[in-house]
Design a protein around this motif. Structure first.
Motif, PDB file in Angstrom:
ATOM      1  N   THR A  48     -33.921  86.564 129.132  1.00 20.72           N
ATOM      2  CA  THR A  48     -33.620  86.445 130.551  1.00 20.72           C
ATOM      3  C   THR A  48     -32.161  86.049 130.748  1.00 20.72           C
ATOM      4  O   THR A  48     -31.565  85.393 129.887  1.00 20.72           O
ATOM      5  CB  THR A  48     -34.528  85.391 131.219  1.00 20.72           C
ATOM      6  N   THR A  49     -31.598  86.436 131.878  1.00 19.88           N
ATOM      7  CA  THR A  49     -30.205  86.092 132.194  1.00 19.88           C
ATOM      8  C   THR A  49     -30.122  85.121 133.364  1.00 19.88           C
ATOM      9  O   THR A  49     -29.025  84.743 133.771  1.00 19.88           O
ATOM     10  CB  THR A  49     -29.400  87.363 132.529  1.00 19.88           C
ATOM     11  N   HIS A  50     -31.256  84.717 133.907  1.00 19.37           N
ATOM     12  CA  HIS A  50     -31.267  83.797 135.041  1.00 19.37           C
ATOM     13  C   HIS A  50     -31.100  82.358 134.554  1.00 19.37           C
ATOM     14  O   HIS A  50     -31.919  81.852 133.787  1.00 19.37           O
ATOM     15  CB  HIS A  50     -32.573  83.939 135.833  1.00 19.37           C
ATOM     16  N   VAL A  51     -30.034  81.724 135.018  1.00 22.17           N
ATOM     17  CA  VAL A  51     -29.739  80.359 134.587  1.00 22.17           C
ATOM     18  C   VAL A  51     -30.874  79.415 134.968  1.00 22.17           C
ATOM     19  O   VAL A  51     -31.236  78.510 134.209  1.00 22.17           O
ATOM     20  CB  VAL A  51     -28.406  79.875 135.193  1.00 22.17           C
ATOM     21  N   GLY A  52     -31.464  79.641 136.140  1.00 17.01           N
ATOM     22  CA  GLY A  52     -32.557  78.796 136.593  1.00 17.01           C
ATOM     23  C   GLY A  52     -33.754  78.831 135.677  1.00 17.01           C
ATOM     24  O   GLY A  52     -34.553  77.884 135.647  1.00 17.01           O
ATOM     25  N   ALA A  53     -33.901  79.904 134.920  1.00 16.12           N
ATOM     26  CA  ALA A  53     -34.995  80.008 133.948  1.00 16.12           C
ATOM     27  C   ALA A  53     -34.526  79.569 132.561  1.00 16.12           C
ATOM     28  O   ALA A  53     -35.283  78.944 131.808  1.00 16.12           O
ATOM     29  CB  ALA A  53     -35.514  81.443 133.889  1.00 16.12           C
ATOM     30  N   MET A  54     -33.286  79.883 132.234  1.00 15.36           N
ATOM     31  CA  MET A  54     -32.782  79.575 130.895  1.00 15.36           C
ATOM     32  C   MET A  54     -32.709  78.078 130.629  1.00 15.36           C
ATOM     33  O   MET A  54     -32.994  77.618 129.515  1.00 15.36           O
ATOM     34  CB  MET A  54     -31.397  80.207 130.701  1.00 15.36           C
ATOM     35  N   VAL A  55     -32.342  77.292 131.651  1.00 13.81           N
ATOM     36  CA  VAL A  55     -32.184  75.855 131.445  1.00 13.81           C
ATOM     37  C   VAL A  55     -33.502  75.185 131.058  1.00 13.81           C
ATOM     38  O   VAL A  55     -33.571  74.504 130.029  1.00 13.81           O
ATOM     39  CB  VAL A  55     -31.555  75.190 132.685  1.00 13.81           C
ATOM     40  N   PRO A  56     -34.589  75.356 131.836  1.00 14.59           N
ATOM     41  CA  PRO A  56     -35.842  74.718 131.419  1.00 14.59           C
ATOM     42  C   PRO A  56     -36.402  75.296 130.123  1.00 14.59           C
ATOM     43  O   PRO A  56     -37.016  74.567 129.334  1.00 14.59           O
ATOM     44  CB  PRO A  56     -36.793  74.974 132.596  1.00 14.59           C
ATOM     45  N   VAL A  61     -37.555  74.299 124.278  1.00 14.50           N
ATOM     46  CA  VAL A  61     -37.382  74.619 122.864  1.00 14.50           C
ATOM     47  C   VAL A  61     -36.621  73.511 122.136  1.00 14.50           C
ATOM     48  O   VAL A  61     -36.972  73.129 121.010  1.00 14.50           O
ATOM     49  CB  VAL A  61     -36.669  75.977 122.712  1.00 14.50           C
ATOM     50  N   SER A  62     -35.591  72.959 122.770  1.00  9.71           N
ATOM     51  CA  SER A  62     -34.787  71.908 122.130  1.00  9.71           C
ATOM     52  C   SER A  62     -35.609  70.646 121.901  1.00  9.71           C
ATOM     53  O   SER A  62     -35.527  70.025 120.830  1.00  9.71           O
ATOM     54  CB  SER A  62     -33.569  71.581 122.991  1.00  9.71           C
ATOM     55  N   ILE A  63     -36.405  70.261 122.894  1.00  9.10           N
ATOM     56  CA  ILE A  63     -37.222  69.060 122.754  1.00  9.10           C
ATOM     57  C   ILE A  63     -38.320  69.279 121.722  1.00  9.10           C
ATOM     58  O   ILE A  63     -38.607  68.396 120.901  1.00  9.10           O
ATOM     59  CB  ILE A  63     -37.800  68.647 124.122  1.00  9.10           C
ATOM     60  N   ASN A  64     -38.931  70.451 121.734  1.00 11.94           N
ATOM     61  CA  ASN A  64     -39.913  70.789 120.695  1.00 11.94           C
ATOM     62  C   ASN A  64     -39.300  70.641 119.309  1.00 11.94           C
ATOM     63  O   ASN A  64     -39.872  70.032 118.405  1.00 11.94           O
ATOM     64  CB  ASN A  64     -40.379  72.237 120.861  1.00 11.94           C
ATOM     65  N   GLN A  65     -38.121  71.245 119.151  1.00 10.50           N
ATOM     66  CA  GLN A  65     -37.464  71.250 117.843  1.00 10.50           C
ATOM     67  C   GLN A  65     -37.165  69.842 117.354  1.00 10.50           C
ATOM     68  O   GLN A  65     -37.116  69.583 116.148  1.00 10.50           O
ATOM     69  CB  GLN A  65     -36.167  72.053 117.922  1.00 10.50           C
ATOM     70  N   SER A  66     -37.019  68.922 118.275  1.00 11.69           N
ATOM     71  CA  SER A  66     -36.647  67.558 117.896  1.00 11.69           C
ATOM     72  C   SER A  66     -37.764  66.812 117.187  1.00 11.69           C
ATOM     73  O   SER A  66     -37.500  65.797 116.528  1.00 11.69           O
ATOM     74  CB  SER A  66     -36.202  66.764 119.137  1.00 11.69           C
ATOM     75  N   PHE A  67     -39.004  67.286 117.322  1.00  8.79           N
ATOM     76  CA  PHE A  67     -40.087  66.484 116.740  1.00  8.79           C
ATOM     77  C   PHE A  67     -41.246  67.261 116.142  1.00  8.79           C
ATOM     78  O   PHE A  67     -41.903  66.768 115.220  1.00  8.79           O
ATOM     79  CB  PHE A  67     -40.654  65.533 117.810  1.00  8.79           C
ATOM     80  N   PHE A  68     -41.551  68.499 116.609  1.00 10.99           N
ATOM     81  CA  PHE A  68     -42.870  69.038 116.270  1.00 10.99           C
ATOM     82  C   PHE A  68     -43.015  69.443 114.804  1.00 10.99           C
ATOM     83  O   PHE A  68     -44.052  69.185 114.189  1.00 10.99           O
ATOM     84  CB  PHE A  68     -43.300  70.139 117.227  1.00 10.99           C
TER      85      PHE A  68
END
Length: 379
Positions: A48-56, A61-68
């Motif tokens: 997707t290229t929509h910033v409103g979707a890319m941010v969440p 993904v970043s928070i998942n990567q931090s612990f899972f």
């Protein structure tokens, strides 16, 4: 993943099965989000290229990567010691080679080539037979999402060598660490991760094993913590107050995440500076990642121990097929994304449809696979 067979069912560690189930669900969603817009590599992507979707999506993904994945290593190590003590070195190694080695070979030589063929045929438009595709296929050692299984096998081998050379004794149990100790450990782990990423930035993959070495300081550390946690019964000793404090810590870190976007915009810097190199932004992100990751992990463990130590026929069946889901979920995600590839909707909209179907389809396929004779002996 097969984590709890080493303990007697009377110990009633249902909460660990439930954590494992949650982590498996997050793995499926994690890769679906990557397919539709978040950073990361996957068999087939529509970004997707929509910033409103890319941010969440990036936040998820970043928070998942931090612990899972670190959580998976922690839980796996927690049951390594008792399983070894029960079976002995020879039987334990045979069991590990069976239950980890066979899925690795199957994924690399059967499942991954077939998934790649689906993308080659439907997305790239090369309408050749599967046998024709295999005749030119040259990526036979491809562990894909089973890099975790390969790493776990390596860690297990090192553990077995260590047990054979050194006589580990614990005369007096060490009390479970408190919130401050865990956060100081997170900061230290963040600094080590930063230094590692100077040489192996995020996204750099060790071929053909699929290891992203920039994340391995956490995986190694949490595997060691898992071994110590069993010997000292840290899961039982983890206090409710520690869990609550680190839950608040995780929320504070979560609200800090938008700062990374503001720093990038203000300095007009490449996003790659967060992934590695000698940049203060990389140090900031690495410490934040470990801080929020260990906070979430500890808070979840504390909450699960108090509130999730229950089971039901449905939860038991879902938990039993978690490892099968982990192995086969890429097939489900790729099939679904290819099925809707020609729909005239933004990928972020497709994600809303595909994500729940990917979870449902992965668990249905996982349950079906376990019905095949002999499969339950392995996974």
């Amino acid at each position: 993943m097969p984590l709890t067979k080493a303990l007697n069912p009377s110990n009633k560690v249902f909460y660990i099965d439930n954590i494992k189930l949650l982590l498996t669900l997050l793995v499926v969603l994690h890769h679906t989000f990557i397919a539709y817009g978040s950073s990361g590599s996957w068999y087939y992507t529509e970004k997707t290229t929509h910033v409103g979707a890319m941010v969440p999506m990036t936040m998820f993904v970043s928070i998942n990567q931090s612990f899972f994945m670190g959580f998976f290593f922690l839980l796996s190590a927690y049951f390594t010691g008792p399983s070894y003590d029960k079976k002995g070195a020879g039987q334990y190694m045979t069991d590990r080679l069976l239950r980890l080695g066979i899925p690795l070979l199957f994924y690399s030589f059967v499942l991954s080539p077939f998934i790649s063929y689906l993308v080659y045929y439907f997305a790239k438009g090369h309408h050749i037979t599967y046998l024709q595709y295999l005749s030119g296929y040259d990526t036979w050692i491809d562990f894909g999402v089973l890099w975790f299984v390969a790493a776990l096998l390596v860690f297990t081998l090192i553990y077995l060598i260590g047990r054979s050379l050194i006589n580990f004794t614990f005369k007096k149990p060490v009390p479970a660490p408190g919130a401050l100790t865990i956060l100081l450990f997170a900061v230290l782990l963040g600094i080590i991760s930063f230094l590692t990423r100077v040489f192996f930035p995020g996204g750099w993959v060790l071929k053909p094993l699929g290891f992203q070495l920039g994340h391995f300081p956490q995986y190694i550390a949490l595997f060691i913590v898992g071994l110590l946690a069993y010997r000292n019964q840290w899961f039982d000793g983890l206090s409710e107050s520690t869990g609550k404090r680190l839950a608040w810590s995780a929320w504070v870190c979560l609200f800090f995440f938008p700062v990374f976007f503001m720093i990038r915009v203000k300095l007009n810097m490449p996003v790659a500076w967060y992934s590695g190199g000698l940049h203060w932004q990389s140090l900031l992100y690495a410490v934040w990642e470990q801080w929020i990751g260990l906070s979430i992990l500890t808070a979840l463990l504390s909450r699960a121990k108090r509130s999730w130590n229950t089971s039901s026929p449905l939860l038991d069946r879902l938990s039993r097929c978690s490892f099968a889901v982990y192995i086969f979920h890429p097939l489900v995600i790729v099939a679904l994304t290819l099925l809707v590839r020609n729909w005239a909707f933004d990928p972020a909209i497709k994600l809303l449809l595909v994500a729940p179907l990917a979870v449902l389809g992965s668990f249905m396929l996982g349950a079906f696979v376990l019905l095949i004779p002999g499969v339950k002996r392995i996974i």
